[in-house]
Design a protein around this motif. Structure first.
Motif, PDB file in Angstrom:
ATOM      1  N   ALA A  49       0.873  -1.032   0.130  1.00 10.58           N
ATOM      2  CA  ALA A  49      -0.149   0.041   0.095  1.00 10.58           C
ATOM      3  C   ALA A  49       0.922   1.156   0.137  1.00 10.58           C
ATOM      4  CB  ALA A  49      -0.663   0.015   1.227  1.00 10.58           C
ATOM      5  N   ARG A  50       1.866   1.138   0.714  1.00  5.13           N
ATOM      6  CA  ARG A  50       2.848   2.260   0.725  1.00  5.13           C
ATOM      7  C   ARG A  50       3.589   2.791  -0.566  1.00  5.13           C
ATOM      8  NH1 ARG A  50       3.325   7.016   3.602  1.00  5.13           N
ATOM      9  NH2 ARG A  50       4.514   7.791   1.976  1.00  5.13           N
ATOM     10  N   THR A  51       3.936   1.561  -1.152  1.00  4.71           N
ATOM     11  CA  THR A  51       4.422   1.872  -2.411  1.00  4.71           C
ATOM     12  C   THR A  51       3.251   2.446  -3.406  1.00  4.71           C
ATOM     13  OG1 THR A  51       5.993  -0.127  -2.144  1.00  4.71           O
ATOM     14  CG2 THR A  51       5.491   0.733  -4.451  1.00  4.71           C
ATOM     15  N   ALA A  52       2.183   1.886  -3.414  1.00  2.64           N
ATOM     16  CA  ALA A  52       1.169   2.570  -4.221  1.00  2.64           C
ATOM     17  C   ALA A  52       0.991   4.041  -3.746  1.00  2.64           C
ATOM     18  CB  ALA A  52      -0.012   1.719  -4.126  1.00  2.64           C
ATOM     19  N   ILE A  53       0.709   4.380  -2.805  1.00  2.00           N
ATOM     20  CA  ILE A  53       0.385   5.558  -1.973  1.00  2.00           C
ATOM     21  C   ILE A  53       1.725   6.523  -2.881  1.00  2.00           C
ATOM     22  CG2 ILE A  53       0.271   7.282  -0.207  1.00  2.00           C
ATOM     23  CD1 ILE A  53      -0.898   4.873   1.180  1.00  2.00           C
ATOM     24  N   ASP A  54       2.894   6.211  -2.644  1.00  2.00           N
ATOM     25  CA  ASP A  54       4.010   6.814  -2.947  1.00  2.00           C
ATOM     26  C   ASP A  54       4.201   7.232  -4.515  1.00  2.00           C
ATOM     27  OD1 ASP A  54       4.808   7.028  -0.409  1.00  2.00           O
ATOM     28  OD2 ASP A  54       6.594   5.435  -0.889  1.00  2.00           O
ATOM     29  N   LEU A  55       3.842   6.244  -5.174  1.00  2.00           N
ATOM     30  CA  LEU A  55       3.214   6.297  -6.637  1.00  2.00           C
ATOM     31  C   LEU A  55       2.395   7.263  -6.854  1.00  2.00           C
ATOM     32  CD1 LEU A  55       4.131   5.671  -9.618  1.00  2.00           C
ATOM     33  CD2 LEU A  55       2.854   3.542  -9.478  1.00  2.00           C
ATOM     34  N   ALA A  56       1.391   6.990  -6.426  1.00  2.00           N
ATOM     35  CA  ALA A  56      -0.105   8.186  -6.524  1.00  2.00           C
ATOM     36  C   ALA A  56       0.350   9.539  -6.268  1.00  2.00           C
ATOM     37  CB  ALA A  56      -1.304   7.647  -5.501  1.00  2.00           C
ATOM     38  N   ALA A  57       1.080   9.802  -5.254  1.00  2.00           N
ATOM     39  CA  ALA A  57       1.629  11.185  -4.849  1.00  2.00           C
ATOM     40  C   ALA A  57       2.649  11.619  -6.005  1.00  2.00           C
ATOM     41  CB  ALA A  57       2.453  11.074  -3.587  1.00  2.00           C
ATOM     42  N   HIS A  58       3.362  10.739  -6.493  1.00  2.00           N
ATOM     43  CA  HIS A  58       4.236  11.305  -7.495  1.00  2.00           C
ATOM     44  C   HIS A  58       3.648  11.566  -8.931  1.00  2.00           C
ATOM     45  CE1 HIS A  58       7.793  11.627 -10.152  1.00  2.00           C
ATOM     46  NE2 HIS A  58       7.163  10.971 -10.930  1.00  2.00           N
ATOM     47  N   LEU A  59       2.363  10.808  -9.325  1.00  2.00           N
ATOM     48  CA  LEU A  59       1.727  10.990 -10.480  1.00  2.00           C
ATOM     49  C   LEU A  59       0.821  12.235 -10.196  1.00  2.00           C
ATOM     50  CD1 LEU A  59       0.367   7.428 -11.171  1.00  2.00           C
ATOM     51  CD2 LEU A  59       2.027   8.788 -12.415  1.00  2.00           C
ATOM     52  N   ALA A  60       0.660  12.668  -8.806  1.00  2.08           N
ATOM     53  CA  ALA A  60      -0.082  13.856  -8.617  1.00  2.08           C
ATOM     54  C   ALA A  60       0.552  15.021  -8.906  1.00  2.08           C
ATOM     55  CB  ALA A  60      -0.804  13.899  -7.065  1.00  2.08           C
ATOM     56  N   GLU A  61       1.843  14.943  -8.410  1.00  2.38           N
ATOM     57  CA  GLU A  61       2.918  15.920  -8.751  1.00  2.38           C
ATOM     58  C   GLU A  61       3.010  16.305 -10.255  1.00  2.38           C
ATOM     59  OE1 GLU A  61       6.861  15.274  -6.588  1.00  2.38           O
ATOM     60  OE2 GLU A  61       5.716  14.818  -4.912  1.00  2.38           O
ATOM     61  N   VAL A  62       3.270  15.201 -11.128  1.00  2.00           N
ATOM     62  CA  VAL A  62       3.519  15.154 -12.523  1.00  2.00           C
ATOM     63  C   VAL A  62       2.251  15.793 -13.015  1.00  2.00           C
ATOM     64  CG1 VAL A  62       3.313  13.794 -14.619  1.00  2.00           C
ATOM     65  CG2 VAL A  62       4.925  13.287 -12.635  1.00  2.00           C
ATOM     66  N   LEU A  63       1.022  15.561 -12.490  1.00  2.14           N
ATOM     67  CA  LEU A  63      -0.197  16.113 -13.079  1.00  2.14           C
ATOM     68  C   LEU A  63      -0.424  17.659 -12.699  1.00  2.14           C
ATOM     69  CD1 LEU A  63      -2.629  13.333 -12.592  1.00  2.14           C
ATOM     70  CD2 LEU A  63      -2.055  14.349 -14.720  1.00  2.14           C
ATOM     71  N   ASP A  64       0.118  18.200 -11.663  1.00  2.00           N
ATOM     72  CA  ASP A  64       0.033  19.377 -10.979  1.00  2.00           C
ATOM     73  C   ASP A  64       0.040  20.572 -12.094  1.00  2.00           C
ATOM     74  OD1 ASP A  64      -0.504  20.718  -8.416  1.00  2.00           O
ATOM     75  OD2 ASP A  64       1.249  21.729  -9.300  1.00  2.00           O
ATOM     76  N   PRO A  65       0.975  20.841 -12.775  1.00  2.00           N
ATOM     77  CA  PRO A  65       0.838  21.860 -13.777  1.00  2.00           C
ATOM     78  C   PRO A  65      -0.274  21.834 -14.764  1.00  2.00           C
ATOM     79  CG  PRO A  65       3.281  20.825 -13.759  1.00  2.00           C
ATOM     80  CD  PRO A  65       2.279  19.962 -13.031  1.00  2.00           C
ATOM     81  N   SER A  66      -0.702  20.709 -15.080  1.00  8.65           N
ATOM     82  CA  SER A  66      -1.665  20.909 -15.832  1.00  8.65           C
ATOM     83  C   SER A  66      -3.217  21.180 -15.518  1.00  8.65           C
ATOM     84  CB  SER A  66      -1.804  19.524 -16.638  1.00  8.65           C
ATOM     85  OG  SER A  66      -2.268  18.461 -15.859  1.00  8.65           O
ATOM     86  N   LEU A  67      -3.578  21.230 -13.982  1.00  9.24           N
ATOM     87  CA  LEU A  67      -4.667  21.180 -13.456  1.00  9.24           C
ATOM     88  C   LEU A  67      -5.054  22.675 -13.132  1.00  9.24           C
ATOM     89  CD1 LEU A  67      -3.917  18.156 -10.825  1.00  9.24           C
ATOM     90  CD2 LEU A  67      -5.026  18.112 -12.958  1.00  9.24           C
ATOM     91  N   ASP A  68      -6.445  22.922 -13.108  1.00 14.65           N
ATOM     92  CA  ASP A  68      -6.968  24.021 -12.685  1.00 14.65           C
ATOM     93  C   ASP A  68      -7.046  24.064 -10.985  1.00 14.65           C
ATOM     94  OD1 ASP A  68      -9.265  22.669 -11.635  1.00 14.65           O
ATOM     95  OD2 ASP A  68     -10.276  23.185 -13.711  1.00 14.65           O
ATOM     96  N   SER A  69      -7.179  25.050 -10.441  1.00 18.10           N
ATOM     97  CA  SER A  69      -7.292  25.105  -8.977  1.00 18.10           C
ATOM     98  C   SER A  69      -8.123  24.000  -8.092  1.00 18.10           C
ATOM     99  CB  SER A  69      -7.602  26.216  -8.320  1.00 18.10           C
ATOM    100  OG  SER A  69      -8.547  26.943  -8.697  1.00 18.10           O
ATOM    101  N   ASP A  70      -9.419  23.940  -8.861  1.00 20.23           N
ATOM    102  CA  ASP A  70     -10.378  22.980  -8.124  1.00 20.23           C
ATOM    103  C   ASP A  70      -9.800  21.357  -8.249  1.00 20.23           C
ATOM    104  OD1 ASP A  70     -11.970  24.807  -7.531  1.00 20.23           O
ATOM    105  OD2 ASP A  70     -13.554  24.581  -9.305  1.00 20.23           O
ATOM    106  N   ASP A  71      -9.339  20.910  -9.588  1.00 21.01           N
ATOM    107  CA  ASP A  71      -8.716  19.956  -9.949  1.00 21.01           C
ATOM    108  C   ASP A  71      -7.766  19.563  -8.934  1.00 21.01           C
ATOM    109  OD1 ASP A  71     -10.937  18.879 -11.504  1.00 21.01           O
ATOM    110  OD2 ASP A  71      -9.596  19.468 -13.333  1.00 21.01           O
ATOM    111  N   ARG A  72      -6.697  20.446  -8.847  1.00 22.86           N
ATOM    112  CA  ARG A  72      -5.531  20.498  -8.075  1.00 22.86           C
ATOM    113  C   ARG A  72      -5.762  20.207  -6.452  1.00 22.86           C
ATOM    114  NH1 ARG A  72      -3.325  24.564  -9.512  1.00 22.86           N
ATOM    115  NH2 ARG A  72      -2.018  23.814 -10.936  1.00 22.86           N
ATOM    116  N   ARG A  73      -7.011  20.868  -6.151  1.00 23.49           N
ATOM    117  CA  ARG A  73      -7.345  20.682  -4.622  1.00 23.49           C
ATOM    118  C   ARG A  73      -7.844  19.182  -4.420  1.00 23.49           C
ATOM    119  NH1 ARG A  73      -8.808  25.895  -4.562  1.00 23.49           N
ATOM    120  NH2 ARG A  73     -10.738  25.452  -5.669  1.00 23.49           N
ATOM    121  N   THR A  74      -8.731  18.821  -5.387  1.00 27.11           N
ATOM    122  CA  THR A  74      -9.363  17.277  -5.525  1.00 27.11           C
ATOM    123  C   THR A  74      -8.082  16.181  -5.388  1.00 27.11           C
ATOM    124  OG1 THR A  74     -11.157  18.152  -6.435  1.00 27.11           O
ATOM    125  CG2 THR A  74     -11.010  15.769  -6.715  1.00 27.11           C
TER     126      THR A  74
END
Length: 95
Positions: A49-74
């Motif tokens: 689970a920890r590995t999957a969570i770390d990967l999800a957090a990294h993917l969120a960082e990768v997506l961050d520049p392409s998101l609007d503020s609502d999607d970023r908060r979500t």
């Protein structure tokens, strides 16, 4: 994040968003909070689970520049929820 038209290949950001959703589901399954879709059983594998969570957090960082503020908060909220559930379950397992 906007979806693409049916005749247009998805952008890399749409693909990464789908990966984020998939790996988040895996994290919840590995925390034992959702049934494994293949076995129908609840299984708790906190190290996985920890590995999957770390990967999800990294993917969120990768997506961050392409998101609007609502999607970023979500997305940030989803990562926070994964981490909070993990900490709670790890405490219970170590007690």
């Amino acid at each position: 994040m906007a979806e693409t038209a049916p005749d247009t290949p998805p952008s890399v950001y749409v693909t990464v968003a789908h990966l984020f959703e998939t790996i988040s589901d895996v994290a919840y399954q590995k925390m034992g909070l959702r049934r494994d879709p293949y076995t129908g059983k609840i299984v708790r594998e906190l190290d996985e689970a920890r590995t999957a969570i770390d990967l999800a957090a990294h993917l969120a960082e990768v997506l961050d520049p392409s998101l609007d503020s609502d999607d970023r908060r979500t997305l940030q909220g989803m990562v926070r929820d994964l981490k909070m559930n993990y900490v709670r379950l790890r405490k219970d397992a170590d007690a």
